[in-house]
Scaffold this active site. Sequence first.
Site, PDB file in Angstrom:
ATOM      1  N   CYS A 129       0.802  -1.219   0.000  1.00  0.00           N
ATOM      2  CA  CYS A 129       0.000   0.000   0.000  1.00  0.00           C
ATOM      3  C   CYS A 129       0.838   1.274   0.000  1.00  0.00           C
ATOM      4  O   CYS A 129       0.319   2.362  -0.297  1.00  0.00           O
ATOM      5  CB  CYS A 129      -0.925   0.020   1.217  1.00  0.00           C
ATOM      6  N   GLN A 130       2.132   1.171   0.321  1.00  0.00           N
ATOM      7  CA  GLN A 130       2.951   2.374   0.484  1.00  0.00           C
ATOM      8  C   GLN A 130       2.924   3.301  -0.738  1.00  0.00           C
ATOM      9  O   GLN A 130       2.859   4.524  -0.584  1.00  0.00           O
ATOM     10  CB  GLN A 130       4.394   2.001   0.825  1.00  0.00           C
TER      11      GLN A 130
END
Length: 352
Positions: A92-93
Amino acid sequence: MWRTWKFCDGLLDRCCEGGSFTFAELFAGIGGFRIGLESIGGSCVFACEIEPFTRKLYTTNFGNQPAVAGDICEVHASDIPPHDILVAGFPCQPFSSLGTQPAFDDDRGLLFREIVRVLDAAKPCSFLLENVPGLLRCDEGKVLQTIKEELSEAGYDVLVETVNAKHFTAQARKRVFFIGFRRPSQCAEAFQIPELPDMCIRAEDVLQSEAEVRSSGLLEDYTLSDEQFLRLQDSSKWARRGGMTSTLAWGDKVCDTLVGHYGKTIRKGNSQLVPRPAPFKPRRFTPRECARLMGFPNSFKLTERNGEEPGMWFRALYKMFGNSVSPPVVAVLAGAILESSQQSSGEAGLCD
């Protein structure tokens, strides 16, 4: 947390008549998907997780059956056993609003294509993927459109839903879920998320007592130093949030979203804290409290410290729980997938 799982059991009873199902999980993390899916009759046939410490916690809780693979990029799709549902919490970063949202300019942002590769080869009946809400707004929605198109090209009808874990936990945690059904079927038309009641779980339901934390021998390690507390009080967020009123996890509150970098920038006011009786300074959440905030059962085992420096130990666990998926949310969504499959086919089981 027993209220959460009691609700899930009752909600999903009618979805799981007719037997178990199989699933494979990519980017498995510490097993949030697995807990949720096994709670409704699922059986794991494949798992992979590249991070060694995360993989160790996963195997501590689930063993090594099936053996947990490392880098999904090095796994041949033909080595993944047939399965009914593919699940994944892909990185998700690159999409998080807490960062610069480089999206596909970050190599991790392209790892969703490993999911597409497996879907194209294994052709499971359905999939359930999780990521952060920031993905919806990346590059004015173009990132979302690209991911949906590539999943669709693998042969699936794709739905996108945003669900807040606060229905089942003491934490406000919105996450976006991609739900897919293999064509041709009418499952996507039949899919419907059930009405989610507020279980009214608050901080007081997950926090450990002062005595419990003291007995761990780490109470002072969790507690802010005088210097940390003074710097926190000088932060702009402390002033903007109303200081102790908002920054602290009082018993009647729904807690803030737990993130992977929890506890790293306390002095800036980025981490919610637990109040202690006066005259003591507030403390960080314990790893067990983080597990409860995510909806993990108390039976979930934590890694042993084994002489490791306390701060390194609990920060590693903060990262793992902050990056995980909420098991009760997974259970409810997977149950809805099973139910829509039954409705579409007219009989128990997944879509044919």
